[in-house]
Design a protein around this motif. Structure first.
Motif, PDB file in Angstrom:
ATOM      1  N   GLY A   2       0.823  -1.200   0.000  1.00 29.91           N
ATOM      2  CA  GLY A   2       0.000   0.000   0.000  1.00 29.91           C
ATOM      3  C   GLY A   2       0.860   1.252   0.000  1.00 29.91           C
ATOM      4  O   GLY A   2       2.093   1.186   0.049  1.00 29.91           O
ATOM      5  N   LEU A   3       0.203   2.407  -0.039  1.00 30.31           N
ATOM      6  CA  LEU A   3       0.930   3.670  -0.097  1.00 30.31           C
ATOM      7  C   LEU A   3       1.789   3.886   1.150  1.00 30.31           C
ATOM      8  O   LEU A   3       2.880   4.446   1.071  1.00 30.31           O
ATOM      9  N   LYS A   4       1.321   3.430   2.290  1.00 33.81           N
ATOM     10  CA  LYS A   4       2.093   3.626   3.532  1.00 33.81           C
ATOM     11  C   LYS A   4       3.416   2.881   3.484  1.00 33.81           C
ATOM     12  O   LYS A   4       4.444   3.410   3.888  1.00 33.81           O
ATOM     13  N   GLU A   5       3.359   1.632   3.006  1.00 39.36           N
ATOM     14  CA  GLU A   5       4.597   0.854   2.946  1.00 39.36           C
ATOM     15  C   GLU A   5       5.593   1.481   1.963  1.00 39.36           C
ATOM     16  O   GLU A   5       6.803   1.322   2.103  1.00 39.36           O
ATOM     17  N   ILE A   6       5.089   2.164   0.973  1.00 40.43           N
ATOM     18  CA  ILE A   6       6.004   2.828   0.027  1.00 40.43           C
ATOM     19  C   ILE A   6       6.633   4.057   0.678  1.00 40.43           C
ATOM     20  O   ILE A   6       7.705   4.496   0.293  1.00 40.43           O
ATOM     21  N   PHE A   8       4.363   6.771   2.058  1.00 38.36           N
ATOM     22  CA  PHE A   8       3.459   7.923   2.040  1.00 38.36           C
ATOM     23  C   PHE A   8       2.538   7.862   3.252  1.00 38.36           C
ATOM     24  O   PHE A   8       1.448   7.304   3.197  1.00 38.36           O
ATOM     25  N   ASP A   9       3.009   8.424   4.337  1.00 38.67           N
ATOM     26  CA  ASP A   9       2.203   8.415   5.561  1.00 38.67           C
ATOM     27  C   ASP A   9       1.822   9.831   5.984  1.00 38.67           C
ATOM     28  O   ASP A   9       1.356  10.045   7.086  1.00 38.67           O
ATOM     29  N   GLY A  10       2.056  10.790   5.100  1.00 34.26           N
ATOM     30  CA  GLY A  10       1.695  12.165   5.434  1.00 34.26           C
ATOM     31  C   GLY A  10       2.860  12.930   6.043  1.00 34.26           C
ATOM     32  O   GLY A  10       2.916  14.149   5.964  1.00 34.26           O
ATOM     33  N   VAL A 181      -7.086  13.160  -2.706  1.00 35.65           N
ATOM     34  CA  VAL A 181      -6.511  12.636  -1.458  1.00 35.65           C
ATOM     35  C   VAL A 181      -5.208  11.888  -1.714  1.00 35.65           C
ATOM     36  O   VAL A 181      -4.527  11.488  -0.779  1.00 35.65           O
ATOM     37  N   TYR A 182      -4.862  11.686  -2.973  1.00 32.40           N
ATOM     38  CA  TYR A 182      -3.670  10.902  -3.287  1.00 32.40           C
ATOM     39  C   TYR A 182      -2.387  11.694  -3.002  1.00 32.40           C
ATOM     40  O   TYR A 182      -2.383  12.919  -3.114  1.00 32.40           O
ATOM     41  N   PRO A 183      -1.316  10.994  -2.699  1.00 27.88           N
ATOM     42  CA  PRO A 183      -0.042  11.696  -2.537  1.00 27.88           C
ATOM     43  C   PRO A 183       0.380  12.356  -3.854  1.00 27.88           C
ATOM     44  O   PRO A 183       0.108  11.834  -4.938  1.00 27.88           O
ATOM     45  N   VAL A 184       1.035  13.504  -3.723  1.00 24.30           N
ATOM     46  CA  VAL A 184       1.543  14.223  -4.894  1.00 24.30           C
ATOM     47  C   VAL A 184       3.065  14.149  -4.884  1.00 24.30           C
ATOM     48  O   VAL A 184       3.692  14.529  -3.894  1.00 24.30           O
ATOM     49  N   ILE A 185       3.629  13.638  -5.975  1.00 28.77           N
ATOM     50  CA  ILE A 185       5.089  13.626  -6.056  1.00 28.77           C
ATOM     51  C   ILE A 185       5.518  14.463  -7.255  1.00 28.77           C
ATOM     52  O   ILE A 185       4.741  14.696  -8.183  1.00 28.77           O
ATOM     53  N   VAL A 186       6.725  14.942  -7.202  1.00 27.38           N
ATOM     54  CA  VAL A 186       7.245  15.805  -8.262  1.00 27.38           C
ATOM     55  C   VAL A 186       8.411  15.106  -8.949  1.00 27.38           C
ATOM     56  O   VAL A 186       9.279  14.535  -8.293  1.00 27.38           O
ATOM     57  N   ASP A 187       8.403  15.132 -10.260  1.00 25.78           N
ATOM     58  CA  ASP A 187       9.531  14.631 -11.057  1.00 25.78           C
ATOM     59  C   ASP A 187      10.382  15.850 -11.426  1.00 25.78           C
ATOM     60  O   ASP A 187      10.007  16.640 -12.290  1.00 25.78           O
ATOM     61  N   SER A 188      11.489  16.001 -10.738  1.00 20.51           N
ATOM     62  CA  SER A 188      12.290  17.207 -10.966  1.00 20.51           C
ATOM     63  C   SER A 188      13.227  17.073 -12.166  1.00 20.51           C
ATOM     64  O   SER A 188      13.645  18.072 -12.750  1.00 20.51           O
ATOM     65  N   VAL A 251      10.209  21.787   7.831  1.00 20.56           N
ATOM     66  CA  VAL A 251       8.796  21.817   7.427  1.00 20.56           C
ATOM     67  C   VAL A 251       8.025  20.626   8.007  1.00 20.56           C
ATOM     68  O   VAL A 251       6.913  20.312   7.555  1.00 20.56           O
ATOM     69  N   GLY A 252       8.624  19.970   9.000  1.00 20.53           N
ATOM     70  CA  GLY A 252       7.909  18.889   9.680  1.00 20.53           C
ATOM     71  C   GLY A 252       7.814  17.603   8.882  1.00 20.53           C
ATOM     72  O   GLY A 252       6.856  16.831   9.039  1.00 20.53           O
ATOM     73  N   ARG A 253       8.776  17.377   8.015  1.00 17.94           N
ATOM     74  CA  ARG A 253       8.802  16.140   7.219  1.00 17.94           C
ATOM     75  C   ARG A 253      10.004  15.301   7.614  1.00 17.94           C
ATOM     76  O   ARG A 253      10.981  15.808   8.187  1.00 17.94           O
ATOM     77  N   LYS A 254       9.967  14.035   7.252  1.00 20.67           N
ATOM     78  CA  LYS A 254      11.139  13.163   7.421  1.00 20.67           C
ATOM     79  C   LYS A 254      11.552  12.641   6.044  1.00 20.67           C
ATOM     80  O   LYS A 254      10.716  12.454   5.174  1.00 20.67           O
ATOM     81  N   ILE A 255      12.848  12.411   5.892  1.00 24.64           N
ATOM     82  CA  ILE A 255      13.310  11.726   4.678  1.00 24.64           C
ATOM     83  C   ILE A 255      14.056  10.472   5.099  1.00 24.64           C
ATOM     84  O   ILE A 255      14.971  10.534   5.904  1.00 24.64           O
TER      85      ILE A 255
END
Lengths: 255, 255, 255, 255
Positions: A2-6, A8-10, A181-188, A251-255
């Motif tokens: 699922g998206l979480k395992e990939i 994408f947990d917000g 509601v889907y995650p948004v990713i950017v292809d830079s 910005v409150g994110r983790k990588i």
């Protein structure tokens, strides 16, 4: 998966990195290890390449898929790849965790209809001249049977400007998020068109609120069989990841 | 006044904020105090407005300039404003610290030629469909007599997409920086077209490496005589400044 | 001079031809005679040129206007020229029959406001990225004091395509006509960008229902100081006029 | 069937007309008879429709193809239809004389590769944001095994303008002809977006030098299940054919 395992947990900012095209076992394995070490969770790479003319390198096809399967096993990474043809879905699906629909196929509705029947997550890229409404419409083709594991990948649009390859209209990150509601990713990489612009765009995507990033990395970009100008070296990618980790925490994110 | 005094020293991220149009003394003074408190160094506002039809609000003109002069004195802020006509340069120049050339006049070369003779800094916005080469060419008109106090303001380009007002092709920040020594600032309000997208674009501009930001702020955006959908409230602006300060420190900038 | 005297009576297809820029008395006079002989009624030419960089040929300015005055007298043609600056209107108006506002100045509203006070006809070109609504809005600036002698000149828009210089969206001819009572003319040279495309576009404009055509003609295009690739030779222009006369009669028009 | 039998002999202007979508036997048969009577040689219609969302009418599919087969037999017209999926080629090929590749599939290279193996002619439409180089590249995919029965159909490109649905950059007719030996046809309906613009664009295409035209005609456009605003009535189509015949004779063409 699922998206979480990939990833994408917000909170997480999911980085998908790897070469434009699979060129050899060595090239893919080396790159996978490098991007994994630097913090990428998903390995991106293509075995089937949609090229402007039939004379350009078309990808390794089935042989490339076998390489991808081996690299997946050896590295334990989550792997994705582009699918161009409904008839390839079954064989590709045996290897990859995530299907990718490229910009040129965003409105290849017969392909989308077949993918909608699969149970794997799908990365959907916006078409070169797709409006937001058309992008969302393509997403509806994927979700029509209930599979909500969709990632909306914004890769910019075609305009008159040639200093960038495609215009990465950064306001679209938030505009897409307001409509789905889907995650948004950017292809830079594809919007940049040249490596020197990729870090700037990638960091902007993170600060803009994107949930993830897709970026091309190659052991030796100059010798790449496709997209040779825009792929990052291992060192450039590591440096970018380092910079993005600092921004992420602000910005409150983790990588 | 030089670029350094305005806040462009390579480290600082210079924020220029204020209402789209000067509507009254109260409106401008109140906004100036609010944006100054929140950390903006330059007050942006327009007395002469280039509007699509002659029936739309054309700005307060000379009366607006008098208001701007008073607000400048009372707040001590650096002030800028848009100049539309070579014949207005002298009177406007008595009040403002910085001239602004809007997108619609980027190739009004007679205006640029007159501004090139002034000694004040100029903010040059890119035209709605200007290429990078044309944007740089317009800059050459300004610098031809040696005035190098130019700020290149990227405000996005016109495309087919309507979810954003103009496409803020974020890769252009770095692309412009690679071609010029002038500071690059981003106008996040005009590309957004609606307030909800402004913070995302503004933060992206900072992370992308821009040297400054121009953003519209109004005491009561809904009642604004122009650009009512895209202006931020005082509270929204403060919140954005707070977020940007965190990002700034993560990328080695100050606000 | 009214629109009828210029040749816009609903039946006539008015051809405006001449060099991009006035380069010398000989060049302009020779061209004027050639295009007049071939059937053009209006001589087009520019003394003030808006160029991308200050190093490019800027036009002969006042000297060019004197040449234009002499050629007008010697040939008896109706003459027009581009006006870039409100401060030039008075002197230019002493010579020309028609003012032209170029694409880069379509939203130079201070210029439009001054032209609205004149009694001469005005050719208004659409901006490179102007919408139909903005084009009509600019027309309202010209007509606000009652001067209805306006010609809407469609010269194409900027897009990603480079095979043509600007996209001459031919459906716009009818689209503009549905929204305004003014004659619609097409500038085929600037959209073409190269001479080999000009005849095709010109004939299309006529068949599409345009009321007139603006086209660049030069005694020796290769040596032209501007737009050298897109100007027609005298012979090419004569040949085009010949072809257009045949089409005109098939669609109920005269040339 | 070769290009000559379809009507592309260098002199003829081949008109392909019919409804956007096959809706019923009556609708298609009635339309086929009407357009044939008016001078169209090829019947255009679609059984498989690429629509923006899955909720929009997707076409009658196989049932539509059976109807098309019957109408072909009853009228003796040459018939074409859009093919979306490599897996449909065999069944569609049993009925139609010509395959059509729509704008959204111009770079669906897997589809093009399969069509290249067929022996039937193919109409290739340009993508919404395809450059001339990409359009020619897609043509190379079709011709790579020696099938030179290709028709390049220019249907305009996406821009910011909304007064037309797509910009029919009329200079492209000649620009394409300079780069290829294939016939160039223009789709006037999709660029127009509304019926009132279709005649103007169609006549322009003929005068510009196109070798053929594709145009949508419906017995009752208002009730059409797709493209209801842009389809012509029988009467409008007859009137257009009448006008085009006059222009054709003035440019040395036959209809």
């Amino acid at each position: 998966m699922g998206l979480k395992e990939i990833g994408f947990d917000g909170k997480n900012f999911a980085v998908m990195a790897g070469p434009c095209a699979i060129e050899s076992k060595e090239q893919l394995l080396e790159t996978a290890k490098a991007v994994k070490n630097a913090g990428a969770k998903v390995l991106r790479s293509s075995a089937y390449k949609p090229r402007t003319t039939p004379n350009a390198f078309q990808g390794l096809g089935e042989k490339g898929m076998r390489i991808l399967g081996e690299v997946k096993e050896e590295t334990g990474m989550i792997v994705e790849t582009e699918v161009l043809d409904p008839r390839h879905i079954e064989s590709i699906g045996k290897i990859v965790d995530i299907f990718r629909v490229g910009a040129r196929n965003m409105q290849n509705f017969e392909l989308l209809k077949e993918l909608a029947k699969q149970e794997k997550p799908v990365i959907l890229k916006n078409g070169l001249s797709a409006t937001l409404g058309e992008f969302l419409g393509a997403g509806e083709y994927l979700s029509q049977h209930g599979n909500e594991s969709i990632m909306m990948c914004y890769r910019g649009i075609r305009t008159f400007e040639t200093a960038t390859r495609f215009a990465l209209d950064i306001g679209m990150v938030q505009a897409i998020k307001e409509k789905t509601v889907y995650p948004v990713i950017v292809d830079s990489s594809h919007s940049a068109g040249k490596a020197s612009l990729v870090p700037s765009i990638s960091k902007a995507a993170l600060a803009a609120g994107a949930d993830g990033l897709m970026v091309e990395v190659h052991p030796n970009p100059e010798k790449a069989l496709s997209d040779s100008k825009q792929q990052l070296t291992f060192l450039e990618f590591e440096s970018l990841m380092h910079e993005m980790k600092a921004i992420a925490s602000s910005v409150g994110r983790k990588i």
